[in-house]
Design a protein around this motif. Sequence first.
Motif, PDB file in Angstrom:
ATOM      1  N   UNK A  69       0.848  -1.189   0.000  1.00 13.77           N
ATOM      2  CA  UNK A  69       0.000   0.000   0.000  1.00 13.77           C
ATOM      3  C   UNK A  69       0.877   1.231   0.000  1.00 13.77           C
ATOM      4  N   UNK A  70       0.293   2.367  -0.401  1.00 12.07           N
ATOM      5  CA  UNK A  70       1.111   3.542  -0.682  1.00 12.07           C
ATOM      6  C   UNK A  70       0.435   4.826  -0.222  1.00 12.07           C
ATOM      7  N   UNK A  71       1.219   5.921  -0.272  1.00 12.52           N
ATOM      8  CA  UNK A  71       0.670   7.267  -0.151  1.00 12.52           C
ATOM      9  C   UNK A  71       0.655   7.828  -1.568  1.00 12.52           C
ATOM     10  N   UNK A  72      -0.495   7.828  -2.188  1.00 13.91           N
ATOM     11  CA  UNK A  72      -0.580   8.217  -3.590  1.00 13.91           C
ATOM     12  C   UNK A  72      -0.066   9.632  -3.813  1.00 13.91           C
ATOM     13  N   UNK A  73      -0.330  10.535  -2.883  1.00 18.27           N
ATOM     14  CA  UNK A  73      -0.007  11.951  -3.078  1.00 18.27           C
ATOM     15  C   UNK A  73       1.498  12.199  -3.059  1.00 18.27           C
ATOM     16  N   UNK A  74       2.270  11.251  -2.515  1.00 19.94           N
ATOM     17  CA  UNK A  74       3.732  11.327  -2.554  1.00 19.94           C
ATOM     18  C   UNK A  74       4.319  10.383  -3.591  1.00 19.94           C
ATOM     19  N   UNK A  75       3.454   9.646  -4.304  1.00 20.20           N
ATOM     20  CA  UNK A  75       3.908   8.604  -5.223  1.00 20.20           C
ATOM     21  C   UNK A  75       4.935   7.708  -4.532  1.00 20.20           C
ATOM     22  N   UNK A  76       4.587   7.271  -3.317  1.00 21.46           N
ATOM     23  CA  UNK A  76       5.520   6.463  -2.521  1.00 21.46           C
ATOM     24  C   UNK A  76       4.791   5.302  -1.870  1.00 21.46           C
ATOM     25  N   UNK A  77       5.262   4.098  -2.141  1.00 22.99           N
ATOM     26  CA  UNK A  77       4.758   2.949  -1.404  1.00 22.99           C
ATOM     27  C   UNK A  77       5.189   3.053   0.047  1.00 22.99           C
ATOM     28  N   UNK A  78       4.336   2.566   0.944  1.00 21.34           N
ATOM     29  CA  UNK A  78       4.755   2.397   2.337  1.00 21.34           C
ATOM     30  C   UNK A  78       5.678   1.196   2.414  1.00 21.34           C
ATOM     31  N   UNK A  79       5.234   0.088   1.897  1.00 17.33           N
ATOM     32  CA  UNK A  79       6.109  -1.068   1.675  1.00 17.33           C
ATOM     33  C   UNK A  79       5.887  -1.540   0.243  1.00 17.33           C
ATOM     34  N   UNK A  80       6.980  -1.898  -0.410  1.00 21.89           N
ATOM     35  CA  UNK A  80       6.928  -2.395  -1.775  1.00 21.89           C
ATOM     36  C   UNK A  80       7.661  -3.726  -1.775  1.00 21.89           C
ATOM     37  N   UNK A  81       6.903  -4.792  -1.563  1.00 25.11           N
ATOM     38  CA  UNK A  81       7.438  -6.147  -1.585  1.00 25.11           C
ATOM     39  C   UNK A  81       7.149  -6.711  -2.967  1.00 25.11           C
ATOM     40  N   UNK A  82       8.197  -7.008  -3.724  1.00 25.80           N
ATOM     41  CA  UNK A  82       8.017  -7.451  -5.102  1.00 25.80           C
ATOM     42  C   UNK A  82       9.239  -8.228  -5.547  1.00 25.80           C
ATOM     43  N   UNK A  83       9.074  -8.991  -6.617  1.00 15.38           N
ATOM     44  CA  UNK A  83      10.162  -9.791  -7.154  1.00 15.38           C
ATOM     45  C   UNK A  83       9.579 -11.049  -7.768  1.00 15.38           C
ATOM     46  N   UNK A  84      10.361 -12.109  -7.777  1.00 16.75           N
ATOM     47  CA  UNK A  84       9.915 -13.388  -8.323  1.00 16.75           C
ATOM     48  C   UNK A  84       9.965 -14.430  -7.228  1.00 16.75           C
ATOM     49  N   UNK A  85       8.869 -15.163  -7.059  1.00 15.56           N
ATOM     50  CA  UNK A  85       8.831 -16.137  -5.980  1.00 15.56           C
ATOM     51  C   UNK A  85       7.513 -16.870  -5.921  1.00 15.56           C
TER      52      UNK A  85
END
Length: 454
Positions: free
Chosen positions: A179-195
């Motif tokens: 989830x993110x703060x849209x107004x800052x274009x910043x994820x709170x946490x960005x968990x991503x990759x291949x798995x």
Amino acid sequence: MRQRTKLAITITSILLPAHFAMAQSDLSALEARINELESRVASAEKTAQEAQQDAAAFEFTGYARSGLIANDDFNGAQGTGVGMTPVGGLGGHIGRLGVEDDTYVEANLIHRRTADNGSSAYYKIMLADGQESKNPWTADSSQVNVRQAFAEFSNLSSFSGAFKDAKIWAGKRFDRDNFDIHFLDSDIVYLAGTGAGIYDVQLGDNWKSNFSVYGHDFSDVDGNDIESYTVTMNNHIGQWQLMVNGIIAKDNEENGTNDAENGLHALLAYHADSFYGISDGFSKTGVIAGHGLGAEVKNIGSDGNLTDDAKSVRFFTYGVTRFADNWRIAPAFMTQYSKDQYQENDKFVWATLNVRLAQEFTDNFEMVYEGTYQYMDLDNASDEAKGSFYKATVAPTFKLSTAGGFFDRPELRFAVSYVDWSNELDGSYSINGATKTLGDGGEAFFALQMETWF
């Protein structure tokens, strides 16, 4: 006369059975044709129904923004964006309104399938491209990438107990619960990759957990492909979220004499269904902490340059509400303290306060206002810098319905922004080898932008 009558009777007795036989034959043929027609109609209806189901099984969703920015000399504004300040690389974003001039596109292709036993499959592929060029054809600057490609199973008939409603997945993806703060274009946490992973394991009446492992590529050192692996347990207990991540990257110390090979990361957040208990809307508040490879608190497991002793703590809070018939507000605050991040004895402290307001004038037109203040106290173990950054933006905005709120799209905007910063931040500053140059403060930007999602 009697002979004629007998003859008529004789002829009639001969012809009537033949007539009845012919009528019965025609009736049988008619019934066969009707049955054939009904069969064809049923087959056509089945084919149409299957075609409709197949069409409904496919979805297309997307996101796009495209903008143009000029400075007060009517030159192309250089170096603008949410990460334009020295702490942008640390996640210290400013308000995005009026400073984005890139063209970024996401296209999501989705297919759903349900088996006869009720088990469901979900497949998704995301293609994305981002570029700064304003030209209509710029093949050399294109960065088309497959950002997601995964399959997910749900409603599996063989699952029971705590796994009855669980979903399993594998492939390349963004974690579902980012989830993110849209107004800052910043994820709170960005968990991503291949798995791979499993969602919604029911551990209690009001407790669901997700388990996953994600892989990230770091770099090649002496021919060795160094990768990090993040193992996650993400718990949702009512409106609370507790996420714990363990990260390991074998041989990463070969990247640098003090680079970390493991790390820990944790998030504690509260997802409120009101605006801080004051009014309708929502708010989210939490704290994130990390050590070693976990000291990159947003892009989890993605930074291989962190030291063994790296440590970071971030606090965030933001929300959205309507405080008058035609007014909306969305405040956001984020701050972080980092130490020994990339060099021994480096220290970075920053805090961002952003407020976005919207004033609705008609069903299709509103004025949007945004103000950002960011404080920085920086020491990269060689140079120190301390100061503040300011941004104010006014954006006349057209949309299909202003009643849709902050998150209704598409939007067409014209924006005027004024940015300034402390003299101590003039010139260049480097963090982790990335140098940001702010130059002199006190500059106006003029922007046009489209943004949409569906």
